[in-house]
Design a protein around this motif. Structure first.
Motif, PDB file in Angstrom:
ATOM      1  N   SER A  41       0.825  -1.217   0.000  1.00  0.00           N
ATOM      2  CA  SER A  41       0.000   0.000   0.000  1.00  0.00           C
ATOM      3  C   SER A  41       0.854   1.261   0.000  1.00  0.00           C
ATOM      4  CB  SER A  41      -0.958   0.011   1.198  1.00  0.00           C
ATOM      5  OG  SER A  41      -0.245   0.009   2.421  1.00  0.00           O
ATOM      6  N   HIS A  42       2.008   1.199   0.665  1.00  0.00           N
ATOM      7  CA  HIS A  42       2.956   2.316   0.660  1.00  0.00           C
ATOM      8  C   HIS A  42       4.318   1.829   1.126  1.00  0.00           C
ATOM      9  CE1 HIS A  42       1.204   2.355   4.689  1.00  0.00           C
ATOM     10  NE2 HIS A  42       2.149   3.150   5.130  1.00  0.00           N
ATOM     11  N   GLN A  43       5.210   2.731   1.467  1.00  0.00           N
ATOM     12  CA  GLN A  43       6.630   2.387   1.611  1.00  0.00           C
ATOM     13  C   GLN A  43       7.077   2.103   3.032  1.00  0.00           C
ATOM     14  OE1 GLN A  43       5.340   5.228   1.915  1.00  0.00           O
ATOM     15  NE2 GLN A  43       6.628   6.534   3.168  1.00  0.00           N
ATOM     16  N   ASP A  44       6.164   2.065   3.994  1.00  0.00           N
ATOM     17  CA  ASP A  44       6.589   1.920   5.390  1.00  0.00           C
ATOM     18  C   ASP A  44       7.181   0.527   5.670  1.00  0.00           C
ATOM     19  OD1 ASP A  44       6.198   4.438   6.378  1.00  0.00           O
ATOM     20  OD2 ASP A  44       4.170   4.062   7.112  1.00  0.00           O
ATOM     21  N   PRO A  45       8.092   0.444   6.671  1.00  0.00           N
ATOM     22  CA  PRO A  45       8.771  -0.836   6.950  1.00  0.00           C
ATOM     23  C   PRO A  45       7.833  -1.958   7.381  1.00  0.00           C
ATOM     24  CG  PRO A  45       9.330   0.854   8.585  1.00  0.00           C
ATOM     25  CD  PRO A  45       8.644   1.553   7.480  1.00  0.00           C
ATOM     26  N   ASP A  46       6.736  -1.620   8.070  1.00  0.00           N
ATOM     27  CA  ASP A  46       5.814  -2.671   8.527  1.00  0.00           C
ATOM     28  C   ASP A  46       5.055  -3.293   7.360  1.00  0.00           C
ATOM     29  OD1 ASP A  46       4.606  -0.110   8.312  1.00  0.00           O
ATOM     30  OD2 ASP A  46       2.837  -0.844   9.359  1.00  0.00           O
ATOM     31  N   ILE A  47       5.304  -2.785   6.162  1.00  0.00           N
ATOM     32  CA  ILE A  47       4.629  -3.259   4.960  1.00  0.00           C
ATOM     33  C   ILE A  47       5.607  -3.926   4.007  1.00  0.00           C
ATOM     34  CG2 ILE A  47       3.625  -2.301   2.817  1.00  0.00           C
ATOM     35  CD1 ILE A  47       2.180  -0.345   4.871  1.00  0.00           C
ATOM     36  N   LEU A  58      -2.972   9.200   2.649  1.00  0.00           N
ATOM     37  CA  LEU A  58      -3.737   8.497   3.700  1.00  0.00           C
ATOM     38  C   LEU A  58      -2.927   7.277   4.178  1.00  0.00           C
ATOM     39  CD1 LEU A  58      -7.214   8.670   1.934  1.00  0.00           C
ATOM     40  CD2 LEU A  58      -6.554   9.952   3.950  1.00  0.00           C
ATOM     41  N   HIS A  59      -1.827   7.370   4.790  1.00  0.00           N
ATOM     42  CA  HIS A  59      -1.161   8.586   5.166  1.00  0.00           C
ATOM     43  C   HIS A  59       0.009   8.946   4.241  1.00  0.00           C
ATOM     44  CE1 HIS A  59       2.578   6.735   6.903  1.00  0.00           C
ATOM     45  NE2 HIS A  59       1.800   5.694   6.981  1.00  0.00           N
ATOM     46  N   SER A  60       0.481   7.988   3.424  1.00  0.00           N
ATOM     47  CA  SER A  60       1.652   8.236   2.599  1.00  0.00           C
ATOM     48  C   SER A  60       1.277   9.035   1.344  1.00  0.00           C
ATOM     49  CB  SER A  60       2.265   6.892   2.200  1.00  0.00           C
ATOM     50  OG  SER A  60       3.246   7.074   1.211  1.00  0.00           O
ATOM     51  N   GLY A 116      -5.544  -0.135   4.358  1.00  0.00           N
ATOM     52  CA  GLY A 116      -4.168   0.163   4.795  1.00  0.00           C
ATOM     53  C   GLY A 116      -4.175   0.851   6.149  1.00  0.00           C
ATOM     54  N   ASP A 117      -3.464   1.986   6.253  1.00  0.00           N
ATOM     55  CA  ASP A 117      -3.375   2.671   7.543  1.00  0.00           C
ATOM     56  C   ASP A 117      -4.651   3.427   7.899  1.00  0.00           C
ATOM     57  OD1 ASP A 117      -0.918   1.878   8.510  1.00  0.00           O
ATOM     58  OD2 ASP A 117       0.179   3.400   7.398  1.00  0.00           O
ATOM     59  N   LEU A 118      -5.502   3.696   6.927  1.00  0.00           N
ATOM     60  CA  LEU A 118      -6.763   4.375   7.250  1.00  0.00           C
ATOM     61  C   LEU A 118      -7.676   3.391   7.989  1.00  0.00           C
ATOM     62  CD1 LEU A 118      -7.988   7.240   6.676  1.00  0.00           C
ATOM     63  CD2 LEU A 118      -9.450   6.075   5.025  1.00  0.00           C
TER      64      LEU A 118
HETATM   65 FE    FE Z   1       2.277   3.541   7.265  1.00  0.00          FE
END
Ligand code: FE
Length: 247
Positions: free
Chosen positions: A70-76, A139-141, A158-160
């Motif tokens: 969904s985006h670039q964060d490490p938890d993903i 949302l949020h990235s 995702g994070d939403l």
């Molecule tokens: Fe995130």
């Protein structure tokens, strides 16, 4: 493993208990259609080992054909290289983040199996049915997508919709659930305008279930509608802040 939807050839399942230690609780979702699997936001290295084992005992590993980020964060995305090495899946990531993912150690040999998702989104065939990548930027990235599955009518946000600190996997009472979502949305979502754009977009979709990447799932049409109304009612990010940062 919890099942969200099941029909003869189509299944939506998720894992909510593979995070450990200090890592933020994260959900890993699977869409399985006619033997082909898409994994959504598979997570980092420690989750990778457990998730791979959990998936492998239930579904054929050579059926893992798609990995969505969904985006670039490490938890993903932190274990992207492992997933690409251990499967022959194609992965999908916002075009904005394509040049950042090599920093997670994605090997040159597998990098070309990651498809950049254009800002306007795209559809991907999973088994015999299409799955839609819905734009949800900021949302949020800043380069951010959600997944809509028209068969199960699950919207993966995702994070939403993330909730932190609640002990239950499925929302029953919306009002008492707000306390677990409020702080996250106010601080992690940068601007109220992005929330309004999302509300206007998803009101065009037929949604039975909303499944975030952290915390509890909204399991019914009624609870999903309440969540969309709540998002329409809140203020977040810079809109809650003053004219300068405190020093
Ligand atoms: Fe995130």
């Amino acid at each position: 493993m919890i099942t969200l939807f099941e029909s003869e050839n189509h299944k939506n399942v998720w894992f909510n208990d593979l995070s450990s230690g200090h890592m933020v609780q994260a959900n890993q979702h699977l869409i399985v259609d006619n033997g082909e699997t898409m994994i959504l936001d598979p997570g980092g290295h420690k989750v990778h080992t457990k998730l791979y084992a959990e998936v492998a005992v239930r579904f054929p590993v050579n059926g893992i054909k798609h990995i969505f980020f969904s985006h670039q964060d490490p938890d993903i995305i932190a274990a992207a290289n492992g997933w690409l090495m251990m499967t022959d899946a194609d992965a999908y990531l916002s075009a904005l983040w394509m040049r950042f993912i090599p920093h997670f150690g994605v090997d040159e040999l597998v990098q070309d199996r990651i498809t950049p998702i254009p800002d306007e989104g795209m559809s991907v065939q999973v088994g015999q049915n299409p799955v839609k990548f819905v734009p949800a930027h900021f949302l949020h990235s800043s380069g951010n997508f959600q997944v809509y599955d028209p068969i199960s009518k699950v919207l993966y946000t995702g994070d939403l919709g993330a909730s932190l600190g609640n002990s239950y996997p499925v929302v029953e009472d919306f009002e008492s659930h707000i306390q677990y979502m409020e702080g996250f949305h106010q601080r992690y979502i940068p601007t109220t305008k992005a929330l309004k754009m999302w509300v206007n977009t998803v009101r065009q979709l037929d949604v039975d279930i909303i499944a975030p990447q952290h915390g509890a799932v909204f399991p019914t049409r009624e609870l999903s509608a309440k969540f969309i109304d709540w998002i329409d009612s809140i203020t977040c990010g810079v809109d809650l802040m003053g004219d300068s940062f405190p020093l």
